[in-house]
Structures are given as C-alpha cells and as structure tokens.
Write a protein that holds these residues in place. Structure first.
Motif, PDB file in Angstrom:
ATOM      1  N   THR A  66       0.810  -1.225   0.000  1.00  0.00           N
ATOM      2  CA  THR A  66       0.000   0.000   0.000  1.00  0.00           C
ATOM      3  C   THR A  66       0.842   1.274   0.000  1.00  0.00           C
ATOM      4  N   PHE A 183      -1.601  -6.600  -7.237  1.00  0.00           N
ATOM      5  CA  PHE A 183      -2.465  -6.234  -6.107  1.00  0.00           C
ATOM      6  C   PHE A 183      -3.940  -6.334  -6.515  1.00  0.00           C
ATOM      7  N   GLU A 210     -14.180  -9.501   0.450  1.00  0.00           N
ATOM      8  CA  GLU A 210     -13.981  -8.518   1.510  1.00  0.00           C
ATOM      9  C   GLU A 210     -15.234  -7.672   1.749  1.00  0.00           C
ATOM     10  N   TRP A 227      -9.513   9.447   0.044  1.00  0.00           N
ATOM     11  CA  TRP A 227      -9.388   8.032   0.418  1.00  0.00           C
ATOM     12  C   TRP A 227     -10.522   7.565   1.331  1.00  0.00           C
ATOM     13  N   GLU A 241     -11.779  -9.456   5.405  1.00  0.00           N
ATOM     14  CA  GLU A 241     -11.227  -9.808   4.086  1.00  0.00           C
ATOM     15  C   GLU A 241     -10.280 -10.996   4.182  1.00  0.00           C
TER      16      GLU A 241
END
Ligand code: MF3
Ligand code: CO
Ligand code: CO
Length: 267
Positions: A66, A183, A210, A227, A241
């Motif tokens: 991330t 990812f 998730e 975000w 998740e």
C-alpha cells in the motif's frame, strides 16, 4: 482452453505450484494482524498501530503493497466506526467502544497477501457485536460458495442474502478483486448478486472476498482526503477480508490467522 492462463473474462489461472507463494504472503499479513491486536486499546492512535505494522513488514523482509500505491503513504488502512474502508492512519485517538477494521497487504517474493479484520478498543458495544458477527459470517458464507463450477454471482448472492436477512446492508461501492503477482486484477468480486451470474469459478483463480456491511443504508461517500470512505448516514460499518485460491474441491484460504484470532472474540 484458457489461452495463456487467462480466461475470456481476463481472469488469470495460476498453477498448482503458485499456491505456496500465496500462502506465505497471506500468512505474513495474517500474522501481522494477529500481532497488532494487543495494541488496539483506548488511548492508542491509529498512526501508532500503522507504525507497528510497517515495522513488522520490514522485520519480515517483506514489502508493503500500500505504501506508494496510487500515492497512499501507509502500511495499513484503519477504518474506525462509520468509516467503511480506506481510513488513513493518523493522530486519531481510539476511545472505549470504538470498532475498527485494519487492512494490510504485503508482498512476499512477488506474491500479494491481502487481509483485513475487525478489532474493538475496550469493551464491545452490543450493536457493534452483532454487526461484526454478521459481517464475519457473511464472508464465511461467501467462502463456502467459492468452488469450481459456481459463479462469482453465487458468492455475492450468499453474502447479500445473509446480511440482508439480518437487516443489514451490503456496500455496493467497493468490491473484492483478483490478486496474485499483482495487487488488483480482474475480476471485480461483488458482495451482492444473483445466483448463476458472472464468471464461472475455476481451479487456480486467486482473489479476495472482503464484504463491507452497514447497520444502516449502503450508500457511501469519499471524504476530501480522496481516500476515507464513510457511510452517508453515519451508521456503523464493518469489514472482513480473506485472500483465497480456488482448488479442485473448493478453495484454500491464504490469510488464515496463525493464532486463530481472525474474529475479534477469538472464536
Ligand atoms: N487492501 C485494500 C484492499 O483490500 C486496498 C487498499 S489500497 C490503499 O483492496 F491504498 F488504500 F491502501
Ligand atoms: Co483487497
Ligand atoms: Co485489503
């Protein structure tokens, strides 16, 4: 049949030998989520939790997926109370009764392990306990539907029916995803849907499930930081998740908790 190991829907089919790499990455992510649990207490800041996570990733010789992803600068997303997902760690101090999701993705030998689960700071409020239980069990219903011959719609349907039968709602604005050596890859794994719709599951598909479940309405909005996603009605939200791989018989969960602490009451 699936030329170049990719289906007509653009979903990559991995080899039997690839499961080991996913397991290693998944297990590390889960281990880190196990280890951070002791620090989730009233008075802790979410940036302190993220700092611990970043240190654990480095100690393991792994890489955070991330940090640097689309400009994101943290080793985890920490989503408190009505934050649905992608909460940014910061100076926010946890108080008694806060519930939070911590989401970690690591890269080990090029393989991505992505998992998140719920925590509580201090004592767990009754309503939050129910939300967390239903969200956890909804994920497990989705995983039970993950086997060759079923479709992605079967997974989404299992989750949706379970959540809605408990008078909770499924977030539509975010979904699970294929992963592996990357990812985020096809398909979008929806947490709602109709049986028999969507791509057919095949051995060798790797993806996350998730679900984000709200006590109130499903609508979300993203805050000005670009975000943080929150429930529009400010109702509590929860998420769990796992990263999984489809096997001949069903599926393998790559992100099982080594300490058996996936559920916050450790059951
Ligand atoms: N781990 C999240 C997921 O489940 C993605 C987080 S992307 C970030 O897909 F940039 F916000 F960290
Ligand atoms: Co994910
Ligand atoms: Co994640």
């Amino acid at each position: 049949m699936n030329k170049g190991g990719v289906t007509k829907d653009g979903i990559r089919i991995y080899e039997p030998g690839d499961f080991a790499g996913m397991n290693k990455a998944g297990r590390l992510a889960a281990q880190i989520l196990d280890d951070v649990a002791d620090f989730v207490v009233p008075g802790a800041t979410t940036e302190a939790l993220d700092q611990f996570i970043q240190e654990q990733v480095e100690l393991a010789g792994a890489t955070s997926a991330t940090i640097g992803y689309k400009g994101y600068q943290h080793a985890s997303c920490i989503s408190v109370n009505h934050v649905v997902c992608h909460g940014i760690p910061g100076p926010k101090v946890l108080k008694d009764g806060d519930i939070l999701n911590i989401d970690v993705t690591v890269i080990v030998d090029g393989w991505f392990g992505d998992t998140s689960r719920m925590y509580v700071a201090g004592s767990l409020p009754r309503k939050a306990e129910r939300l967390i239980q239903v969200t956890h069990d909804a994920l497990m219903k989705g995983i039970e539907a993950a086997r060759p011959g079923n479709t992605f719609g079967d997974i989404g349907h299992a989750i949706q029916v379970y959540a809605e039968s408990n008078r909770m709602s499924v977030v539509r604005d975010f979904c699970g995803h294929g992963l592996g050596r990357v990812f985020h890859a096809p398909p979008n794994v929806l947490h709602y849907g109709r049986p028999g719709t969507g791509a057919v599951l095949e051995e060798g598909m790797f993806f996350t499930i998730e679900p984000m479940i709200n006590l109130g309405r499903p609508e979300t909005k993203v805050l000005a930081d670009d975000w943080t996603a929150v429930t529009r009605d400010k109702s509590l939200s929860a998420q769990f998740e796992h990263s999984i791989g489809i096997t001949a018989q069903g599926c393998e969960v790559f992100t099982l908790s080594p300490a058996g602490k996936f559920h916050p009451t450790y059951s």
